[in-house]
Design a protein around this motif. Structure first.
Motif, PDB file in Angstrom:
ATOM      1  N   LYS A  56     -25.972   2.916   3.935  1.00  0.00           N
ATOM      2  CA  LYS A  56     -25.153   4.198   3.867  1.00  0.00           C
ATOM      3  C   LYS A  56     -23.658   4.043   5.371  1.00  0.00           C
ATOM      4  O   LYS A  56     -22.964   5.259   4.114  1.00  0.00           O
ATOM      5  CB  LYS A  56     -25.993   4.965   4.533  1.00  0.00           C
ATOM      6  CG  LYS A  56     -27.212   5.436   3.942  1.00  0.00           C
ATOM      7  CD  LYS A  56     -27.725   6.438   4.232  1.00  0.00           C
ATOM      8  CE  LYS A  56     -29.025   5.779   5.419  1.00  0.00           C
ATOM      9  NZ  LYS A  56     -30.023   7.168   5.695  1.00  0.00           N
ATOM     10  N   ARG A  57     -23.830   3.214   6.683  1.00  0.00           N
ATOM     11  CA  ARG A  57     -22.759   4.066   6.920  1.00  0.00           C
ATOM     12  C   ARG A  57     -21.313   2.547   6.472  1.00  0.00           C
ATOM     13  O   ARG A  57     -21.478   1.430   5.895  1.00  0.00           O
ATOM     14  CB  ARG A  57     -22.359   2.928   8.227  1.00  0.00           C
ATOM     15  CG  ARG A  57     -21.869   3.051   9.445  1.00  0.00           C
ATOM     16  CD  ARG A  57     -21.390   3.756   9.772  1.00  0.00           C
ATOM     17  NE  ARG A  57     -20.619   3.893  11.023  1.00  0.00           N
ATOM     18  CZ  ARG A  57     -19.099   4.227  10.471  1.00  0.00           C
ATOM     19  NH1 ARG A  57     -18.457   4.514  10.113  1.00  0.00           N
ATOM     20  NH2 ARG A  57     -18.408   3.805  11.934  1.00  0.00           N
ATOM     21  N   GLU A  58     -20.269   2.954   6.175  1.00  0.00           N
ATOM     22  CA  GLU A  58     -19.094   2.611   5.260  1.00  0.00           C
ATOM     23  C   GLU A  58     -18.060   3.032   6.917  1.00  0.00           C
ATOM     24  O   GLU A  58     -18.045   3.662   7.554  1.00  0.00           O
ATOM     25  CB  GLU A  58     -19.057   3.667   4.322  1.00  0.00           C
ATOM     26  CG  GLU A  58     -19.405   4.428   3.613  1.00  0.00           C
ATOM     27  CD  GLU A  58     -19.007   4.727   2.122  1.00  0.00           C
ATOM     28  OE1 GLU A  58     -17.602   5.581   1.725  1.00  0.00           O
ATOM     29  OE2 GLU A  58     -20.002   4.548   1.018  1.00  0.00           O
ATOM     30  N   GLN A  59     -16.972   0.867   6.396  1.00  0.00           N
ATOM     31  CA  GLN A  59     -15.610   1.209   6.642  1.00  0.00           C
ATOM     32  C   GLN A  59     -14.797   0.961   6.003  1.00  0.00           C
ATOM     33  O   GLN A  59     -15.023  -0.177   5.171  1.00  0.00           O
ATOM     34  CB  GLN A  59     -15.511  -0.202   7.664  1.00  0.00           C
ATOM     35  CG  GLN A  59     -16.726   0.607   9.174  1.00  0.00           C
ATOM     36  CD  GLN A  59     -16.852   0.079  10.273  1.00  0.00           C
ATOM     37  OE1 GLN A  59     -16.614  -1.068  10.072  1.00  0.00           O
ATOM     38  NE2 GLN A  59     -17.177   0.356  11.872  1.00  0.00           N
TER      39      GLN A  59
ATOM     40  N   TYR B 281     -29.434   1.670   7.099  1.00  0.00           N
ATOM     41  CA  TYR B 281     -27.911   1.758   7.961  1.00  0.00           C
ATOM     42  C   TYR B 281     -26.671   1.776   7.630  1.00  0.00           C
ATOM     43  O   TYR B 281     -25.888   1.985   7.431  1.00  0.00           O
ATOM     44  CB  TYR B 281     -28.335   2.636   9.502  1.00  0.00           C
ATOM     45  CG  TYR B 281     -26.705   2.573  10.013  1.00  0.00           C
ATOM     46  CD1 TYR B 281     -26.904   3.745  10.070  1.00  0.00           C
ATOM     47  CD2 TYR B 281     -25.942   1.570  10.563  1.00  0.00           C
ATOM     48  CE1 TYR B 281     -25.765   4.125  11.059  1.00  0.00           C
ATOM     49  CE2 TYR B 281     -24.731   2.290  11.446  1.00  0.00           C
ATOM     50  CZ  TYR B 281     -24.690   3.104  11.834  1.00  0.00           C
ATOM     51  OH  TYR B 281     -23.182   3.535  12.143  1.00  0.00           O
TER      52      TYR B 281
ATOM     53  N   HIS C 116     -25.790  -1.578  14.604  1.00  0.00           N
ATOM     54  CA  HIS C 116     -26.136  -0.080  14.903  1.00  0.00           C
ATOM     55  C   HIS C 116     -24.637   0.750  15.486  1.00  0.00           C
ATOM     56  O   HIS C 116     -24.129   2.343  15.298  1.00  0.00           O
ATOM     57  CB  HIS C 116     -27.114   1.022  15.299  1.00  0.00           C
ATOM     58  CG  HIS C 116     -28.643   1.350  13.902  1.00  0.00           C
ATOM     59  ND1 HIS C 116     -29.216   0.265  14.003  1.00  0.00           N
ATOM     60  CD2 HIS C 116     -28.188   2.246  13.719  1.00  0.00           C
ATOM     61  CE1 HIS C 116     -30.037   0.283  13.067  1.00  0.00           C
ATOM     62  NE2 HIS C 116     -29.736   1.571  12.436  1.00  0.00           N
TER      63      HIS C 116
END
Length: 398
Positions: free
Chosen positions: A278-281, A275, A353
Motif C-alpha cells: 500500500k505504501r507508494e513512492q 504495508y 516500514h
C-alpha cells in the motif's frame, strides 16, 4: 515419508486459531511508554478460553483429562499464540505439566495435573539460571535431609519414596533469574544440582517458606521474577530425581520457544507485505521495487528454515527416533535458526516500514520487543552453536 500433520494436530491448530482470533496484540500499554510492567497479571480471560477449548491439556493423558497429544501439537498452538502476542503462560505451564507426567511420582501427578489441564492452577519453570547465561541446574543446590546423597530409588523420587518419613525432605538454596509469570504461577518447577552432580526438579509453591521474589521486567514489558531460595524445605514427594527429566523439559521449552519465534516472524512478514503493497513512492507501491522484494524474499527463506528445523526438533522429542546426533542437536539447530531468523525478520520489517514501524500506535514495535525476548530466551544463538559444537565433537559424523 509423510510430512503432513495428523488430524488431531491439525484440529488443535484450528481450535487455537479460533481462540486467538479476537486477541489484539496491543491490549495492554506499550512497553515503550510504561515504567515497570505493562500489567499486573496475564490475560486470565484468554486463559479461561484456552481451558474451555481443551488447549491447556494437550499433552496430558486421558486419565488427567487431556488429549494425549505431543510436542508437535503444542508447537502448532504456540505458533498461533505468538502471532497475536498472547499474554498467557501456555508454553511454561504445558511443558511443566508434561514433565511432571513423564517423570513425576503418582502423588505429584494426582495433585497437580488434572487441575493444571483445567486451568485451575498455573505452572511455570525457572529455566534461566542465576544470570541468564549459565546452566539453570547449577544456579540452585539441593541436598536431602534423611539421606547422605539423595539416592534415586527408581520411582522418580529420592530414597524413602513419596511421603514416607524415611525419605526426608530436600533443602534448596540459590537464585534463578527472569522466571516467566513468577508472580502469577501457583507452582514453579526449579532445576537444581545435588552434591553428587545430578539434576533434580523441585516443584515449589510460590508462597512457600524460604521463597522470595524480586520483580524484573522483560523487553516485552511483562513482569518476570528473580526467584531466591533461602533454605527452602521441599517435601520429598515434590522433587523429581529421575535421570533426564530436566534435559527433556529444557528441550521442550526450547522447542516451544522456537515455535513462538516462527509464529511471530510469520505475522511480522505478513504485516510488512501488507504495508509494502500500500505504501507508494514515485507513484508505485514499494513492494514493486526490487530492493524491497529481495529483502522480503530473504526473510521468507529465514522463516522456512526456522519452520523445518522446528518440526525436526519437535519430531525428535516426540518420537524418540535415533539420529546422527542426540535430539539435543536438533533442538540446538532449531534454536540457532529461530534466534537469528526472528531477529532478521523484525529488523527488516522495521527498515521497510520506515518511521512508521517505530510509531507506538502501530503494533510492529511490540513484535520487535517480543522478538528480542524470544531471541535471548533459554540462550542466544551463540550459546546453542557452542552446544552443537560440543555434540559434534562427541559424536563425529561420517
Amino acid at each position: 515419508m509423510d510430512f503432513t500433520f495428523t488430524e488431531e494436530q491439525q484440529a488443535a491448530a484450528e481450535a487455537a486459531r479460533g481462540v486467538f482470533a479476537g486477541v489484539a496484540p496491543d491490549d495492554v500499554p506499550s512497553p515503550a511508554l510504561t515504567r515497570g510492567a505493562v500489567a499486573d497479571d496475564f490475560d486470565r480471560a484468554l486463559w479461561a478460553r484456552l481451558a474451555s477449548a481443551d488447549l491447556l491439556s494437550l499433552l496430558l493423558d486421558e486419565e488427567f483429562g487431556g488429549a494425549g497429544l505431543d510436542a508437535i501439537a503444542l508447537c502448532l498452538v504456540l505458533r498461533e499464540a505468538s502471532k497475536v502476542l498472547a499474554r498467557v503462560p501456555l508454553l511454561e505451564s504445558s511443558a511443566a505439566a508434561a514433565a511432571l507426567q513423564a517423570y513425576g511420582g503418582p502423588e505429584l501427578k494426582s495433585s497437580l495435573l488434572a487441575r493444571a489441564g483445567r486451568g485451575e492452577i498455573v505452572l511455570t519453570v525457572a529455566a534461566n539460571g542465576r544470570t541468564g547465561h549459565d546452566p539453570a541446574e547449577l544456579a540452585v543446590t539441593a541436598r536431602q535431609n534423611g539421606t547422605a546423597d539423595g539416592r534415586d530409588t527408581g520411582d522418580g523420587h529420592g530414597a524413602g519414596g513419596p511421603g514416607e518419613p524415611g525419605g526426608g525432605e530436600w533443602v534448596l538454596d540459590g537464585v534463578q533469574t527472569v522466571v516467566p509469570w513468577a508472580y502469577d504461577a501457583d507452582f514453579v518447577v526449579v532445576p537444581a544440582r545435588t552434591g553428587d552432580d545430578r539434576s533434580v526438579l523441585a516443584v515449589v509453591a510460590r508462597g512457600h517458606e524460604g521463597v522470595v521474589l524480586a520483580e524484573q521486567v522483560s523487553t516485552t514489558g511483562e513482569r518476570l521474577g528473580e526467584l531466591r531460595l533461602e533454605s527452602a524445605r521441599i517435601a520429598d514427594r515434590d522433587v523429581i530425581t529421575a535421570d533426564g527429566a530436566w534435559e527433556w523439559l529444557r528441550a521442550l521449552l526450547t522447542t516451544g520457544t522456537c515455535a513462538q519465534a516462527l509464529g511471530l516472524g510469520e505475522r511480522v512478514l505478513t504485516m510488512t507485505g501488507e504495508y509494502a503493497g500500500k505504501r507508494e513512492q514515485f507513484g508505485h507501491p514499494i513492494a514493486t521495487f526490487q530492493a524491497v522484494a529481495v529483502q522480503a524474499a530473504d526473510r521468507y527463506i529465514d522463516l522456512r528454515a526456522m519452520e523445518v528445523t522446528l518440526w525436526q526438533a519437535a519430531w525428535r522429542i516426540t518420537s524418540g527416533a535415533p539420529g546422527a546426533l542426540p535430539a539435543s542437536g536438533d533442538v540446538a539447530v532449531a534454536k540457532i535458526w529461530a534466534s537469528e531468523g526472528v531477529r532478521r525478520v523484525v529488523q527488516t520489517a522495521q527498515h521497510l516500514h520506515g518511521g512508521f514501524g517505530a510509531d507506538v500506535d502501530y503494533p510492529l514495535h511490540r513484535y520487535h520487543a517480543w522478538a528480542k525476548h524470544l531471541e535471548l530466551s533459554l540462550g542466544p544463538a551463540a550459546a546453542h552453536e557452542e552446544a552443537l559444537g560440543d555434540l559434534l565433537a562427541a559424536h563425529p559424523l561420517g
